[in-house]
Design a protein around this motif. Sequence first.
Motif, PDB file in Angstrom:
ATOM      1  N   ALA A 127     -10.883  71.810 -21.241  1.00 23.75           N
ATOM      2  CA  ALA A 127      -9.748  72.353 -22.008  1.00 23.75           C
ATOM      3  C   ALA A 127      -8.419  71.732 -21.585  1.00 23.75           C
ATOM      4  O   ALA A 127      -7.404  71.941 -22.254  1.00 23.75           O
ATOM      5  N   GLY A 128      -8.431  70.953 -20.495  1.00 23.08           N
ATOM      6  CA  GLY A 128      -7.242  70.183 -20.122  1.00 23.08           C
ATOM      7  C   GLY A 128      -6.877  69.191 -21.216  1.00 23.08           C
ATOM      8  O   GLY A 128      -5.742  68.734 -21.305  1.00 23.08           O
ATOM      9  N   GLY A 129      -7.839  68.863 -22.077  1.00 24.97           N
ATOM     10  CA  GLY A 129      -7.602  67.941 -23.187  1.00 24.97           C
ATOM     11  C   GLY A 129      -6.600  68.490 -24.193  1.00 24.97           C
ATOM     12  O   GLY A 129      -6.027  67.735 -24.981  1.00 24.97           O
ATOM     13  N   ILE A 130      -6.408  69.818 -24.164  1.00 21.39           N
ATOM     14  CA  ILE A 130      -5.469  70.428 -25.114  1.00 21.39           C
ATOM     15  C   ILE A 130      -4.161  70.798 -24.424  1.00 21.39           C
ATOM     16  O   ILE A 130      -3.238  71.333 -25.054  1.00 21.39           O
ATOM     17  N   GLY A 131      -4.084  70.533 -23.098  1.00 17.41           N
ATOM     18  CA  GLY A 131      -2.853  70.839 -22.369  1.00 17.41           C
ATOM     19  C   GLY A 131      -2.881  72.172 -21.641  1.00 17.41           C
ATOM     20  O   GLY A 131      -1.853  72.819 -21.460  1.00 17.41           O
ATOM     21  N   MET A 132      -4.075  72.590 -21.212  1.00 16.82           N
ATOM     22  CA  MET A 132      -4.187  73.812 -20.394  1.00 16.82           C
ATOM     23  C   MET A 132      -4.391  73.424 -18.947  1.00 16.82           C
ATOM     24  O   MET A 132      -4.920  72.345 -18.678  1.00 16.82           O
ATOM     25  N   ILE A 133      -4.076  74.321 -18.025  1.00 17.20           N
ATOM     26  CA  ILE A 133      -4.584  74.174 -16.667  1.00 17.20           C
ATOM     27  C   ILE A 133      -5.877  74.973 -16.648  1.00 17.20           C
ATOM     28  O   ILE A 133      -5.878  76.213 -16.658  1.00 17.20           O
ATOM     29  N   ALA A 134      -6.985  74.267 -16.687  1.00 18.99           N
ATOM     30  CA  ALA A 134      -8.306  74.879 -16.821  1.00 18.99           C
ATOM     31  C   ALA A 134      -9.132  74.499 -15.596  1.00 18.99           C
ATOM     32  O   ALA A 134      -9.300  73.316 -15.310  1.00 18.99           O
ATOM     33  N   LEU A 204      -5.163  58.790 -28.454  1.00 22.46           N
ATOM     34  CA  LEU A 204      -6.401  59.557 -28.244  1.00 22.46           C
ATOM     35  C   LEU A 204      -6.307  60.935 -28.895  1.00 22.46           C
ATOM     36  O   LEU A 204      -5.304  61.634 -28.732  1.00 22.46           O
ATOM     37  N   SER A 205      -7.374  61.324 -29.591  1.00 24.53           N
ATOM     38  CA  SER A 205      -7.410  62.654 -30.218  1.00 24.53           C
ATOM     39  C   SER A 205      -7.760  63.695 -29.152  1.00 24.53           C
ATOM     40  O   SER A 205      -8.198  63.348 -28.049  1.00 24.53           O
ATOM     41  N   VAL A 206      -7.623  64.965 -29.507  1.00 23.12           N
ATOM     42  CA  VAL A 206      -7.942  66.027 -28.538  1.00 23.12           C
ATOM     43  C   VAL A 206      -9.402  65.952 -28.055  1.00 23.12           C
ATOM     44  O   VAL A 206      -9.651  66.005 -26.850  1.00 23.12           O
ATOM     45  N   PRO A 207     -10.391  65.809 -28.955  1.00 24.53           N
ATOM     46  CA  PRO A 207     -11.764  65.712 -28.436  1.00 24.53           C
ATOM     47  C   PRO A 207     -11.952  64.519 -27.483  1.00 24.53           C
ATOM     48  O   PRO A 207     -12.706  64.608 -26.508  1.00 24.53           O
ATOM     49  N   GLU A 208     -11.249  63.412 -27.740  1.00 21.53           N
ATOM     50  CA  GLU A 208     -11.361  62.258 -26.822  1.00 21.53           C
ATOM     51  C   GLU A 208     -10.727  62.595 -25.474  1.00 21.53           C
ATOM     52  O   GLU A 208     -11.273  62.284 -24.411  1.00 21.53           O
ATOM     53  N   ARG A 209      -9.573  63.258 -25.520  1.00 20.91           N
ATOM     54  CA  ARG A 209      -8.921  63.669 -24.266  1.00 20.91           C
ATOM     55  C   ARG A 209      -9.827  64.638 -23.508  1.00 20.91           C
ATOM     56  O   ARG A 209      -9.904  64.601 -22.281  1.00 20.91           O
ATOM     57  N   ALA A 210     -10.503  65.509 -24.278  1.00 19.66           N
ATOM     58  CA  ALA A 210     -11.377  66.502 -23.638  1.00 19.66           C
ATOM     59  C   ALA A 210     -12.545  65.818 -22.925  1.00 19.66           C
ATOM     60  O   ALA A 210     -12.968  66.245 -21.843  1.00 19.66           O
ATOM     61  N   LYS A 308     -16.488  63.958 -34.057  1.00 21.58           N
ATOM     62  CA  LYS A 308     -16.278  62.508 -34.110  1.00 21.58           C
ATOM     63  C   LYS A 308     -17.438  61.771 -33.439  1.00 21.58           C
ATOM     64  O   LYS A 308     -17.932  60.767 -33.958  1.00 21.58           O
ATOM     65  N   ASP A 309     -17.872  62.291 -32.276  1.00 16.71           N
ATOM     66  CA  ASP A 309     -18.981  61.641 -31.559  1.00 16.71           C
ATOM     67  C   ASP A 309     -20.209  61.543 -32.463  1.00 16.71           C
ATOM     68  O   ASP A 309     -20.812  60.473 -32.608  1.00 16.71           O
ATOM     69  N   LEU A 310     -20.573  62.670 -33.059  1.00 13.94           N
ATOM     70  CA  LEU A 310     -21.834  62.676 -33.813  1.00 13.94           C
ATOM     71  C   LEU A 310     -21.709  61.975 -35.165  1.00 13.94           C
ATOM     72  O   LEU A 310     -22.667  61.338 -35.622  1.00 13.94           O
ATOM     73  N   MET A 311     -20.536  62.046 -35.772  1.00 16.53           N
ATOM     74  CA  MET A 311     -20.361  61.317 -37.036  1.00 16.53           C
ATOM     75  C   MET A 311     -20.402  59.805 -36.786  1.00 16.53           C
ATOM     76  O   MET A 311     -20.933  59.048 -37.602  1.00 16.53           O
ATOM     77  N   THR A 312     -19.839  59.375 -35.652  1.00 12.21           N
ATOM     78  CA  THR A 312     -19.880  57.940 -35.336  1.00 12.21           C
ATOM     79  C   THR A 312     -21.335  57.497 -35.171  1.00 12.21           C
ATOM     80  O   THR A 312     -21.761  56.466 -35.720  1.00 12.21           O
ATOM     81  N   VAL A 313     -22.100  58.299 -34.426  1.00  9.89           N
ATOM     82  CA  VAL A 313     -23.517  57.970 -34.223  1.00  9.89           C
ATOM     83  C   VAL A 313     -24.232  57.948 -35.576  1.00  9.89           C
ATOM     84  O   VAL A 313     -25.012  57.031 -35.872  1.00  9.89           O
ATOM     85  N   ALA A 314     -23.943  58.954 -36.411  1.00 10.35           N
ATOM     86  CA  ALA A 314     -24.601  59.040 -37.722  1.00 10.35           C
ATOM     87  C   ALA A 314     -24.296  57.799 -38.559  1.00 10.35           C
ATOM     88  O   ALA A 314     -25.184  57.241 -39.223  1.00 10.35           O
ATOM     89  N   LYS A 315     -23.056  57.339 -38.501  1.00  9.11           N
ATOM     90  CA  LYS A 315     -22.670  56.153 -39.294  1.00  9.11           C
ATOM     91  C   LYS A 315     -23.391  54.916 -38.770  1.00  9.11           C
ATOM     92  O   LYS A 315     -23.822  54.052 -39.541  1.00  9.11           O
TER      93      LYS A 315
END
Length: 666
Positions: A127-134, A204-210, A308-315
């Motif tokens: 969750a640090g990917g969204i800017g939390m201290i997690a 980088l998007s949030v899921p990439e940061r995550a 994004k991860d799974l759509m990239t794989v699917a493509k």
Amino acid sequence: MSDRGSITRRIIEEHLAEGKFEPGEEIALRIDQTLTQDATGTMAYLQFEALGIAEVKTELSVSYVDHNTIQSGFENADDHRYLRSIAAKYGILFSKPGNGICHQVHLERFAIPGKTLLGSDSHTPTAGGIGMIAIGAGGLDVAMAMGGSPFYLSCPHVIALNLKGQLNPWVTAKDVALKVLELFTTRGNVGRVFEYKGEGVKTLSVPERATIANMGAECGVTTSVFPSDDNTLQFLRAQHRAHDWIELIAGDDPDGDDYEDSVEIDLNEIVPLAACPHSPDNIKPVAELEGMEVNQVCIGSCTNSSFKDLMTVAKILEGKKVHPDVELIVAPGSRQVLQNIAIAGGLTSLINAGARIAECTCGFCIGNSYSPATDAVSLRTSNRNFMGRSGTKSAKVYLVSPETAAAAAITGRITDPRELGLKYPHIALPEQFYIDDSMILQPARTSATGVEVKVYRGPNIGAPPSFSPLPDTISGLVTIKLGDNITTDHIIPAGSRMKYRSNIAKYAEFVFEPLDRQFYKRASETMRKGKYNIIVAGDSYGQGSSREHAALCPAFLGVKAVIAKSFERIHMANLINFGILPLIFDSRADYGLIDRGDELEIPDVRWRLANNEQIVVRDKSKDKGKNGYEFKVRTQLTKRERSIILAGGLLPYIKSGIKVNGGGER
Ligand code: MIC
Ligand code: SF4
């Protein structure tokens, strides 16, 4: 919130309950949100019940069921029922099995920039990917936070990771995470936070940061944190949660002391990477491994299972078939991901290519399903490749990006995805995800009848054990002598053994099973002789997970001290919480002089710890005839931690109110 200084400092200062922002000093943080998962959750809630508090005191607490979902036998199902009833009773949201992996679902539905999150899982920093201290912690610490207590930790040293440039096609956030592991390794990072900065962050998007924040856990840092910017707003908007957004960008650092160090990473220079067996920091470029035959490919886990991860794989797989000699397993990170790849057509491409679609759970990552064949090579997008974690000791697990994994699924060999000859499929996040939270139960909904919720306890659920106070002198035997980098997977295996998480007496039979099957027998014999068990270890003892069972089960077997060259943060906190004394060799050479079976005495240890005096260990099996060989050890404990150990652990400490003299801040 002040606009001065690092993001880490700003969030911490906003949440300080005790202490001040001075790296290395003990601080206490107010915790806004907690998360638990089922494998650590049952014990956490049993301990929460022992606190006798009527309702959780956090802004939000969520109980996820994502680890033990293979219900072969009643144990897991009973745990789920217990967790559901506890959630209903104490005001906790309950994410049903199948709704997804805690970190992925939390990022999607609950994580809020600027807030604090404590989770009973080491990958909570996702969750640090969204800017939390997690922060990841043991279940007991999370139980305390649910009860409204602050979380105690050493104020972190902040390392700025300055990202510049932009990733090339086929190079991904996973490769950045692996690059960070190559630079920092899995040890020596205790008490640090990685704060990501620089122009590269904007690419980088949030899921990439995550993904990147997730694998900071492998370096052993307290957490990783990214700014909250326009990309964060875009992600929250797509989650229909724009109202949760605040901007959070590092401010001026007028005294120049907010960052202990700054490291630049040029995204343009990163290439597809792999973590080779059997450690996440054993990094090689994929190009160097090309051609190696692959037997299994697993895509998913809390690191790389986003839309994004799974759509990239699917493509990549669209219109192609999985290589005949490869089995491909795809586990979406959440039901939201599964629903959205279904809507976008990705699921059909995966099924048509021949992927085995797994449940939205941890599954293969924790080794309780999809174990590879003997000696197999398995390419995985998860975050840990410790020996045996997959459930197959002889398997060779390589950690790679979804792109590299997909390439191998097609060719049957490790393949640099840039060599596939395909155009890189750039997947954009949808403007709005399809959202359906019906598998997240609100506390009120589970008690539909209006009667007081009855807590359900199956026969596999035992009461948490209690431990005796620290004795005046510890007399014990070295039951096991270990090397460096011992992980919690070595100390108490997960996989098929995980169903005993709620039954400590049974689970304790498997302590050190992957390393030494006789440990349980020897430890039990020592206890019968009225002596304590002592563990001797090298550097970085307790890497990996937050599972407190790696302390709880040894404590149950009479372990009262661990003497090591160094410890990892979460595990050391868990040892303290269960009354085990973590001791550090003063002279590293003394490690070499101890043997398994040696009789050790730690005289006047209670008095010495209470008064913060030098602790000495006497190896009575050496220098026989004299007084034994004496060597010095030290602790890295705060006053509060010393008091907890004296009391025999955190729960007895709370009841006893013991306080100690002297300094001794870490
Ligand atoms: C892991 O990845 O090792 C786990 C399983 O998620 C653990 C938690 C556990 O042991 O239950 C973790 O990372 O803390
Ligand atoms: Fe689950 Fe694996 Fe993530 Fe641990 S690392 S939370 S087992 S997916």
